[in-house]
Scaffold this active site. Structure first.
Site, PDB file in Angstrom:
ATOM      1  N   GLU A 172       0.597  -0.981  -0.044  1.00 39.90           N
ATOM      2  CA  GLU A 172      -0.024  -0.089   0.042  1.00 39.90           C
ATOM      3  C   GLU A 172       0.895   1.207   0.055  1.00 39.90           C
ATOM      4  O   GLU A 172       0.147   2.341   0.190  1.00 39.90           O
ATOM      5  CB  GLU A 172      -0.978  -0.169   1.046  1.00 39.90           C
ATOM      6  CG  GLU A 172      -2.022  -1.233   1.187  1.00 39.90           C
ATOM      7  CD  GLU A 172      -2.917  -1.267   2.394  1.00 39.90           C
ATOM      8  OE1 GLU A 172      -2.941  -0.389   2.959  1.00 39.90           O
ATOM      9  OE2 GLU A 172      -4.001  -2.243   2.121  1.00 39.90           O
ATOM     10  N   LYS A 216     -15.778  -1.674   2.179  1.00 39.42           N
ATOM     11  CA  LYS A 216     -14.800  -1.810   0.713  1.00 39.42           C
ATOM     12  C   LYS A 216     -15.974  -2.337  -0.120  1.00 39.42           C
ATOM     13  O   LYS A 216     -16.548  -3.509   0.137  1.00 39.42           O
ATOM     14  CB  LYS A 216     -14.133  -3.169   1.279  1.00 39.42           C
ATOM     15  CG  LYS A 216     -12.784  -2.689   1.978  1.00 39.42           C
ATOM     16  CD  LYS A 216     -11.953  -3.728   2.538  1.00 39.42           C
ATOM     17  CE  LYS A 216     -10.596  -3.367   3.629  1.00 39.42           C
ATOM     18  NZ  LYS A 216      -9.809  -4.343   3.705  1.00 39.42           N
TER      19      LYS A 216
END
Length: 430
Positions: free
Chosen positions: A205, A339
């Site tokens: 990330e 999500k």
């Protein structure tokens, strides 16, 4: 006309070099929407199913040709001819076509790709940016970025147990300045790590992934980086953690294994650890502090720290209204991580956000560790006035794509744009 003329899927790559699904939806008058589905590394057991081919001779078994075929051969014939503005009906038909509780037949990656592309095509049809199409005239709150600048756990090849150490520029006046503050702290951390002879490679990330002596050392390094960047920890910039505790939970011993520190802790000891950290560092949010099925532990965590910390359920809730409802009824957590690929459609995602807000929970819009150039979640965060977005470090194009889209959105909204900082944590009492 807003009638869907063509639905087409293909296999493309995500930020980890793994295949994922891209879908294009074209309307009769030429309006078009394109979307790419993300993929997670640490996934909750109750997430909707991401369909992979399993052919070890192709992409090591991670191909998505089956999901692509499900779009082109099963979903497309059913929704071509439908009105793109009827998002709930289109999503409902795909859910019915799948016929399973977890989208395991067609694949959530197939269904979500279509759902997102339909929304984009509808927005294109009427000349609106996606955030305004989904959110209407009141979509004007820019989110506080939760920037994962130090990676561990499943997101990095190091000995750090906690999966994500995040910074939140709550003291900024606007998103543009918040992004600048976060980027400056990120570069400051790189310098701090370099001065200490620590590795500056990045994880999935975009955050740094050094080997460290303890999780506490990671917090100390970030506080040092904030200070050296010219900001005040706890005032300008707060800290956040994604522990991803399900990944460290031993179901046989019912203990949490902090392998990097050689410790095994009970749920109560984990709660005590978080309390100690939050008393010594400016932490405002902890995600997945306990296992996804440790409801008693979560109850204790919420009772002990729920008034002073945002306690986010990711694996716990998996953007699922049934699990969220259970959490609300039992007084567990006070925030949901959203999500889109955990549940699999835009409609169900919006339903989960609505349920959370009605219960006084915050909603944090989130990326996955396997991302792409798709920036749908940036628009979604503003559409629902979420107030927070979690989409990695200001590093790697797959992460920065979302931040750059938010910069554009802030310009589009203009003088009406709001950046609420600490007020985004509206259910905390400290």
């Amino acid at each position: 006309m807003s009638v869907i003329e063509l639905v087409y899927a293909r296999e493309v790559l995500d930020s980890r070099g793994n295949p994922t699904v891209e879908v294009e939806v074209v309307l009769e008058d030429g309006a078009m929407g394109r979307a790419i589905v993300p993929s997670g590394a640490s996934t909750g057991a109750f997430e909707a199913v991401e369909l992979r081919d399993g052919d070890k001779g192709r992409y090591l078994g991670k191909g998505v040709e089956t999901a692509v075929a499900n779009v082109n051969e099963i979903i497309a014939p059913e929704i071509e001819g439908m009105d793109a503005f009827d998002q709930p009906a289109i999503d409902a038909i795909m859910i019915e076509l799948d016929g399973t509780p977890n989208k395991g037949k067609l694949g959530a990656n197939a269904i979500l790709g279509v759902s997102m592309a339909v929304a984009r095509a509808a927005a294109d049809e009427i000349g609106l940016p996606l955030f305004q199409y989904l959110g209407g005239v009141n979509a004007k709150q820019l989110p506080v970025p939760m920037m994962n600048i130090l990676n561990g756990g499943e997101h990095a090849d190091n000995n750090v147990d906690v999966q994500e150490f995040m910074i939140l520029p709550v003291g900024a006046c606007c998103f543009k300045e918040g992004l600048r503050m976060g980027a400056e702290v990120f570069h400051s951390l790189k310098k701090v790590l370099g001065e200490k002879g620590l590795a500056c490679g990045v994880g999935d990330e975009g955050g740094f992934a050094p080997n460290l002596g303890s999780n506490r050392e990671a917090l100390e390094l970030i506080v040092e980086a904030i200070t050296k960047a010219g900001y005040k920890p706890g005032e300008d910039v707060m800290l956040g953690l994604d522990v991803a505790a399900t990944e460290m939970y031993n179901k046989e011993t019912k203990k949490y294994v902090l392998a990097g520190e050689g410790k095994e802790l009970t749920a109560a000891e984990m709660v005590a650890l978080y309390e100690d950290w939050s008393n010594n560092f400016p932490i405002i949010t902890i995600e997945d502090g306990l296992d996804e099925e440790d409801w008693d532990g979560w109850k204790l965590l919420t009772e002990k720290l729920g008034n002073k910390l945002q306690l986010v359920g990711d694996d716990l809730f998996v953007t699922n209204t049934e699990r969220l409802e259970k959490g609300i009824e039992n007084g567990v957590a006070n925030s949901i991580l959203v999500k889109v690929n955990q549940i699999g459609t835009i409609t169900e995602t919006l339903d989960a956000i609505e349920m959370a807000k009605r219960a006084g929970y915050t909603a944090v819009i989130s990326h996955r560790s396997g991302e792409t150039e798709d920036s749908t979640i940036a628009d979604l965060a503003v559409a629902v006035n979420a107030g927070q977005i979690k989409t990695g470090a200001p590093s790697r194009t797959d992460r920065v794509a979302k931040y750059n889209q938010l910069l554009r959105i802030e310009e589009m909204v203009g003088e009406q744009a709001r950046y609420c900082g600490l007020k985004s944590f509206y259910n905390l009492k400290k």
